[in-house]
Design an enzyme around this catalytic site. Structure first.
Site, PDB file in Angstrom:
ATOM      1  CG  HIS A   1      10.514 -15.085 -44.043  1.00 63.13           C
ATOM      2  ND1 HIS A   1       9.177 -15.191 -43.697  1.00 63.13           N
ATOM      3  CD2 HIS A   1      10.733 -15.939 -45.233  1.00 63.13           C
ATOM      4  CE1 HIS A   1       8.789 -15.892 -44.766  1.00 63.13           C
ATOM      5  NE2 HIS A   1       9.818 -16.295 -45.783  1.00 63.13           N
ATOM      6  CD  GLU A   2      14.433 -14.492 -47.247  1.00 63.75           C
ATOM      7  OE1 GLU A   2      14.603 -15.697 -47.464  1.00 63.75           O
ATOM      8  OE2 GLU A   2      13.400 -13.982 -47.454  1.00 63.75           O
TER       9      GLU A   2
ATOM     10  CG  HIS B   1      13.431 -19.592 -46.455  1.00 61.72           C
ATOM     11  ND1 HIS B   1      12.311 -20.774 -46.534  1.00 61.72           N
ATOM     12  CD2 HIS B   1      13.005 -18.248 -46.845  1.00 61.72           C
ATOM     13  CE1 HIS B   1      11.328 -19.920 -46.852  1.00 61.72           C
ATOM     14  NE2 HIS B   1      11.612 -18.583 -47.030  1.00 61.72           N
TER      15      HIS B   1
END
Length: 716
Positions: A508-509, A512
């Site tokens: 998920h990170e 980003h």
């Protein structure tokens, strides 16, 4: 302890609102084996050789093109903060001094270039507060943050600068669409401080904002300071493991103290076999700070409506949503109602399964919201043969990280090359140059600070350190980003291994990280993660999908003592089915709180408790409201930070599912599709409407259907 299988789904502390919602092997050789494992081993061996080759080849202390400063002393931080403020004031004064009829695009772009130049310097002052091992440096960083924030707030109230910007907009002399968006966004910032109003109304806007800020912080502080606890016998806590019960404090008469903090409450709701105990804990948790926080939230709602109306909006929800993808509160209601309707059949089916489980274990007692976590976990334990404790031995950090970097290379054309010798703030920190695979062009830099340590910020997050931008001379400033996680570092003889929830979080990170790196806006204001708030989480949620694909799980897994042994096929299949287990009923509860949040900020003079009591049985398929609780007392999202925008998490998850299912599911590492995603969705930045970006990528407007279908796949 909190179940491994639940952590990454954020089952969290939502009982506080009357219910429950979602919430290396460095240097090790790879040996050749037969079959699928051999293919994986060869691929990993190749990646590992290339990885270390890059480490040997590139040695640099300074990152070319980066203005981020690391390891500043406390004195240097304070000095830099003062320089930042002085330069900013000088540029704002210069723009303000231009006569109204003489203001030009070049004058305004001085503000844009100031922002691009100062952002990495500001972050250089601020991020040490999160990572430094020095108390003096952390203190200086916190002071610098307050000093800089105060200055920025004062800049947003400068009427002289606002007048010149407003005058420029009336002439319509736009160089390009991005410049137009920039000036309009600057004007909007000023006008949200009331600078377009009469002096009396402007003062009222600023007074209301200060009052709202104070009350919001008080609301959170009340929850943080709450020290309420309940007392139980060990019999009343049946089902909790002995090692957990031993951690809890006890009274003189040997009663166990259960505080109303989430790390105590969640294990009880998830593991305790005694229904009366679960209910008692859920009620107490859902009425925390009731006497002080209910009137606070009531006041906050009234003040925010007042604030929004002074700025020309019908209500606070319209103010909060107008600059997001949703655009209007009515669109938010439509989204939530469509999602609720689409999930109702699945949610009803799931609820019946849970009710039957309770009736078998506890007899005729009715099923309540306080039973949800316990019976979901019970059903999953009986249905899925996944030992999450043992599973972590198959996810060594170095292997997972190599796998992620290979995926980003194959999918998005990003080549990560480790820089050895770059200046860092701790020996554990690693730095990577990121290049375009095709052209070899430097795209930016990524710092990875992955291990837990004392005094480090205790949450996983991505922090932009420098935004990409294009100067007036045509020189490009490359983006720089920091990824922080709290992975436990094992001893020198044992590699760091990841719980499956940490694997999901890392993917998920990195969504980003690549969003920040691939954003190709010319202006720092629209670069990096400076994008629509409804859109910001979409890349991260989309990247989570790869963690449930068998081929990817094989790529990133390997038993820590022999990484040629990835997880088995049946485990991959179980993880895929388990992913959305009972998601419909849990999402229904998330919809409930999002509706509650949107309603209270859309209407006047609503009784917060009565609104929730009315909504609960309708949205939660007849489940009764938990008497004694009041979501207004312990609903921090609606009090500060996410007021009128609690829907946004659901919004981003739903549309991320559509992007993935529509474009990637049939070719999970399709480079052509990956490059389209990079160029059409990630690259445009905050200057372009994200709905337009996603529509351009999909060939149609995004839909909720793929998300609903993905949940139906795992339906019980």
């Amino acid at each position: 302890m909190k179940g491994e299988d639940d952590e990454h789904r954020n089952r969290g502390d939502e009982v506080s609102r009357g219910g429950v919602s979602n919430g290396g092997i460095r240097g090790r050789k790879v040996i050749a084996v037969a079959g699928t494992a051999a293919i994986v081993a060869v691929a990993l061996n190749f990646a590992f050789i290339a990885f270390n080759s890059h480490r040997r080849r590139r040695k640099s202390k300074d990152l070319v093109g980066s203005n981020v400063r690391v390891n500043l002393s406390a004195v240097e931080i304070r000095k830099l903060a003062e320089q930042i403020v002085a330069e900013s004031k000088e540029v704002h004064d210069a723009v303000a001094s231009v006569p109204l009829d003489k203001i030009r695009y070049e004058d305004i772009m001085a503000l844009a270039e100031l922002e691009a130049r100062q952002f990495p310097l500001i972050q250089s002052c601020l991020f040490p507060r999160l990572v430094s091992t020095s108390a003096d440096v952390r203190k200086a960083s916190a002071e610098a943050e307050q000093r800089i924030n105060t200055h920025i707030a004062s800049c947003r109230k400068r009427e002289d600068v606002y007048r010149n910007l407003k005058m420029f907009t009336t002439r319509g002399e736009w160089i390009n669409a991005e410049a137009k968006s920039y000036v309009h966004s600057m004007v909007r910032d000023f006008e949200q401080n009331g600078l377009n109003l009469s002096s009396t109304k402007k003062e009222e806007v600023q007074r209301l904002q200060a009052q709202i800020d104070d009350l919001s912080m008080q609301y959170i502080q009340n929850l943080n300071d709450d020290s309420t606890f309940l007392l139980f016998t060990e019999t009343e806590l049946e089902g909790l493991p002995n090692e957990l019960i031993k951690i809890f404090s006890r009274t003189d008469n040997d009663k166990v103290k259960i505080s109303l903090k989430s790390n105590h409450v969640m294990p009880v709701l998830e593991l305790c076999k005694v229904g009366t105990t679960r209910k008692k804990v859920a009620v107490a948790y859902g009425q925390r700070c009731k006497d002080v926080n209910v009137p606070l939230l009531e006041t906050l709602v009234l003040l925010r409506h007042k604030f929004a109306r002074l700025l020309g909006y019908d209500n606070y929800a319209e103010y909060a949503v107008c600059s997001r993808m949703a655009k209007t509160s009515s669109k938010v209601f439509e989204f939530l109602e469509d999602l609720s309707t689409s999930l109702s059949v699945l949610a009803t089916k799931e609820l019946e399964v849970l009710k039957n489980l309770k009736s078998k274990e506890e007899g005729t007692s009715s099923f309540g919201i306080e039973d949800l976590l316990y019976y979901v976990k019970k059903h999953e334990e009986e249905t899925f043969s996944i030992d999450f404790g043992a599973l972590k031995d198959y996810f060594p950090l170095s292997l997972v990280l190599q796998g992620i970097l290979k995926i980003l290379q194959d999918l998005l054309g990003l080549r990560f090359e480790e820089l050895v010798g770059a200046e860092v703030w701790h020996d554990d920190v690693r730095v990577f140059s990121v290049f375009d695979l095709s052209s070899g062009e430097l795209i930016g830099y990524a710092y990875l600070d992955l291990f837990s340590r004392e005094e480090k910020y205790g949450q996983t997050c991505v922090l932009p350190l420098q935004n990409g931008s294009l100067s007036s001379s045509g020189a490009r400033q490359v983006p720089v980003v920091l990824l922080m996680t709290e992975i436990l570092k094992e001893g020198t003889d044992s590699p760091a291994v990841l719980r499956f929830s940490e694997v999901i979080s890392l993917f998920h990170e990195f969504g980003h990280v690549v969003h920040h790196l691939c954003n190709h806006s010319s202006l720092a204001r629209f670069s990096g993660l400076r994008v629509d708030q409804d859109f910001m989480e979409i890349p991260g949620h989309m990247f989570e999908n790869w963690c449930y694909e068998s081929s990817i799980l094989k790529l990133i897994s390997g038993y820590y003592q022999d990484i040629t042994r990835p997880i088995k096929d049946d485990t991959c299949a179980s993880l895929r089915r388990w992913r959305h287990s009972f998601s419909a009923i849990k999402l229904t509860q998330e919809i409930l709180y999002s509706l509650f949040d949107q309603i209270i900020y859309s209407a006047d003079n609503v009784d917060l408790l009565e609104v929730f009591k009315f909504l609960h049985p309708k949205v939660m398929l007849g489940l009764p409201f938990l008497e004694g609780t009041n979501p207004a007392s312990c609903f921090p999202h609606s009090a500060v930070g996410y007021e009128a925008s609690c829907y946004s998490r659901l919004w981003s998850k739903v549309f991320a599912a559509d992007l993935y299912a529509s474009k990637f599911q049939d070719g999970i590492l399709n480079h052509h599709i990956g490059m389209q995603f990079r160029n059409k969705v990630l690259a445009p930045g905050g200057a372009k409407d994200p709905l337009e970006c996603m529509t351009n990528f999909l060939g149609r407007e995004p839909s909720i259907q793929a998300f609903v279908d993905s949940i139906a796949f795992s339906s019980v």
